[in-house]
Design a protein around this motif. Structure first.
Motif, PDB file in Angstrom:
ATOM      1  N   ARG A  28       0.726  -1.412  -0.271  1.00 23.67           N
ATOM      2  CA  ARG A  28       0.468  -0.004   0.088  1.00 23.67           C
ATOM      3  C   ARG A  28       0.785   1.326  -0.018  1.00 23.67           C
ATOM      4  NH1 ARG A  28      -4.523   1.371   4.300  1.00 23.67           N
ATOM      5  NH2 ARG A  28      -5.920   2.654   3.274  1.00 23.67           N
ATOM      6  N   THR A  29       0.884   2.003  -0.771  1.00 19.62           N
ATOM      7  CA  THR A  29       1.195   3.509  -0.661  1.00 19.62           C
ATOM      8  C   THR A  29       0.515   4.448  -1.382  1.00 19.62           C
ATOM      9  OG1 THR A  29       1.537   3.633  -4.096  1.00 19.62           O
ATOM     10  CG2 THR A  29       3.225   2.189  -2.810  1.00 19.62           C
ATOM     11  N   LEU A  30       0.696   5.718  -1.601  1.00 13.09           N
ATOM     12  CA  LEU A  30       0.059   6.979  -1.273  1.00 13.09           C
ATOM     13  C   LEU A  30      -0.625   6.933  -2.511  1.00 13.09           C
ATOM     14  CD1 LEU A  30       2.804   9.424  -0.363  1.00 13.09           C
ATOM     15  CD2 LEU A  30       0.939   9.341   0.926  1.00 13.09           C
ATOM     16  N   GLN A  52      11.142   1.923  -0.420  1.00 10.33           N
ATOM     17  CA  GLN A  52      10.395   2.135   0.390  1.00 10.33           C
ATOM     18  C   GLN A  52       9.374   3.478  -0.256  1.00 10.33           C
ATOM     19  OE1 GLN A  52      11.832   3.354   3.825  1.00 10.33           O
ATOM     20  NE2 GLN A  52      11.831   0.506   4.988  1.00 10.33           N
ATOM     21  N   ARG A  55       4.873   7.797   2.966  1.00 12.99           N
ATOM     22  CA  ARG A  55       3.957   7.730   3.233  1.00 12.99           C
ATOM     23  C   ARG A  55       3.252   8.839   4.407  1.00 12.99           C
ATOM     24  NH1 ARG A  55      -0.722   4.818   2.895  1.00 12.99           N
ATOM     25  NH2 ARG A  55      -2.254   4.608   4.638  1.00 12.99           N
ATOM     26  N   ASN A  56       2.708   9.477   4.266  1.00  9.31           N
ATOM     27  CA  ASN A  56       1.911  10.546   5.660  1.00  9.31           C
ATOM     28  C   ASN A  56       2.012  10.221   6.707  1.00  9.31           C
ATOM     29  OD1 ASN A  56       1.422  13.219   6.812  1.00  9.31           O
ATOM     30  ND2 ASN A  56      -0.210  13.640   4.663  1.00  9.31           N
ATOM     31  N   LYS A  57       2.056  10.050   7.751  1.00 10.45           N
ATOM     32  CA  LYS A  57       1.452   9.417   8.303  1.00 10.45           C
ATOM     33  C   LYS A  57       0.919  10.689   9.898  1.00 10.45           C
ATOM     34  CE  LYS A  57       3.392   5.066   7.909  1.00 10.45           C
ATOM     35  NZ  LYS A  57       3.731   3.908   9.067  1.00 10.45           N
ATOM     36  N   PRO A 191      -4.079  13.926   5.697  1.00  8.04           N
ATOM     37  CA  PRO A 191      -2.954  12.854   4.618  1.00  8.04           C
ATOM     38  C   PRO A 191      -3.927  11.415   4.123  1.00  8.04           C
ATOM     39  CG  PRO A 191      -2.483  12.661   7.255  1.00  8.04           C
ATOM     40  CD  PRO A 191      -3.522  13.472   7.184  1.00  8.04           C
ATOM     41  N   LYS A 192      -3.646  11.515   2.449  1.00  9.06           N
ATOM     42  CA  LYS A 192      -4.274  10.213   1.339  1.00  9.06           C
ATOM     43  C   LYS A 192      -4.826   8.736   3.049  1.00  9.06           C
ATOM     44  CE  LYS A 192      -4.479   9.222  -2.868  1.00  9.06           C
ATOM     45  NZ  LYS A 192      -3.641   9.380  -4.592  1.00  9.06           N
ATOM     46  N   GLU A 193      -5.569   8.590   1.941  1.00  6.71           N
ATOM     47  CA  GLU A 193      -5.730   7.291   2.761  1.00  6.71           C
ATOM     48  C   GLU A 193      -6.234   7.523   3.779  1.00  6.71           C
ATOM     49  OE1 GLU A 193      -4.123   4.093   0.714  1.00  6.71           O
ATOM     50  OE2 GLU A 193      -4.719   4.999  -1.662  1.00  6.71           O
ATOM     51  N   HIS A 194      -6.630   8.796   5.198  1.00  4.17           N
ATOM     52  CA  HIS A 194      -6.191   8.489   6.359  1.00  4.17           C
ATOM     53  C   HIS A 194      -7.630   7.583   6.395  1.00  4.17           C
ATOM     54  CE1 HIS A 194      -7.064   9.641  10.058  1.00  4.17           C
ATOM     55  NE2 HIS A 194      -5.946   9.716  10.781  1.00  4.17           N
TER      56      HIS A 194
END
Length: 319
Positions: A28-30, A52, A55-57, A191-194
């Motif tokens: 799973r990526t951005l 790697q 990913r924005n966390k 973040p995307k897909e939060h």
């Protein structure tokens, strides 16, 4: 009645199950889910790039000080509803040790940023915007506060949707405005897909600089959905912006190198504290009273120095 068949005859011979491993879960990526083959192709084509993917966390802790005003508490709750990647925490005593306490709380909650609403004298609101644990941090004075409950505007966007962040052109003017812009992007950008966010944009956060103050507005992107007015994908002619709220104005006071303290990177030379403003207003009111007293004394002195002549008809009707 016929004879019952034996249980062994009714059961069909089941084929023996093979121990097959479960298929490997794609990475799973951005940009979404990636299969292992695609990742291998990318690494083969670019051997220098690391496997790697960033990913924005980002997680933001939102809290306030004790003895906060109800209007400022409602503003804080409005910001919590706009930021699905934030975490609320208990109130913190605003004192000299609040920096160490907040840094410890942020570390325990697994967050990387903090919005701390600090209320002084039940009337002054300060906003601390900090990146933890290494900094930097900014202290703002919050003015012109209007919550969603007060405004009652017609805009209405979906809760948890991701906002578009827009900035005025004068954010690129000075170094401290560039730093503030980067901090706002990291804190207010969802973040995307939060897991608590929706995967589309239907509102805009507007940050504009007017008179060295940052003004915040929140607008809903309204798109017509009637068949007659249905617009072409990518067309912006029929899109309109409807304000949702809240509204507030940020006056930057100081920028620190550390989290809630440290060396001062920038200090606003035009900042005047609310205490000084209230003291000047008191002096002006006291000056009005002093003028009234002086006018009374001048009037008395004038009457004593210029007495009226006795009236010869004053005692005429007393007889």
């Amino acid at each position: 009645m016929g004879k019952k068949r034996k249980q062994s005859e009714t059961q069909a011979a089941e084929p023996a199950k093979k121990d097959e491993p479960a298929p490997e879960r794609p990475k799973r990526t951005l940009l979404g889910w990636k299969n292992k083959e695609e990742v291998e192709k990318q690494t083969d084509s670019n051997p220098d790039s690391s496997s790697q993917v960033f990913r924005n966390k980002e997680k933001v802790m939102v809290t306030c000080s004790r003895r906060i005003n109800y209007r400022y508490r409602h503003l804080m709750l409005n910001m919590v509803s706009l930021l699905p990647h934030c975490k609320k925490d208990n109130k913190v005593e605003s004192g000299s040790s609040k920096g160490a306490t907040l840094n410890e709380l942020i570390e325990l909650r697994g967050c990387s940023s903090c919005l701390f609403f600090e209320c002084r004298k039940h009337q002054d609101l300060y906003l601390w915007m900090s990146k933890c644990p290494s900094g930097p941090s900014v202290k703002f004075l919050v003015n012109a506060v209007h919550t969603m409950e007060e405004l009652k505007l017609t805009g209405n966007h979906l809760k948890g949707s991701r906002p578009l962040l827009t900035f005025s052109s004068n954010f690129e003017k000075d170094a401290h405005w560039k730093l503030l812009k980067e901090m706002i992007i990291q804190i207010f950008g969802i973040p995307k897909e939060h897991r608590k966010s929706k995967p589309y944009h239907d509102h805009v956060f507007v940050f504009s600089i007017v008179d060295d103050h940052i003004w915040f507005r929140n607008y809903q992107i309204s798109v017509p959905h009637n068949e007659s007015d249905k617009m072409v994908r990518g067309g912006l002619d029929k899109m309109t912006l409807v304000e949702v709220g809240p509204r507030f104005c940020l006056n930057p006071i100081k920028i620190f190198a550390g989290s809630f303290g440290g060396p001062t990177l920038y200090e606003n030379p035009f900042y005047v504290s609310p205490n000084q403003i209230r003291a000047l207003e008191k002096k002006q009111k006291a000056g009005k009273y002093a003028k009234k007293v002086k006018a009374k004394t001048r009037r008395k002195m004038h009457e004593l120095s210029n007495p009226l002549e006795p009236d010869e008809f004053a005692d005429m009707w007393r007889e």
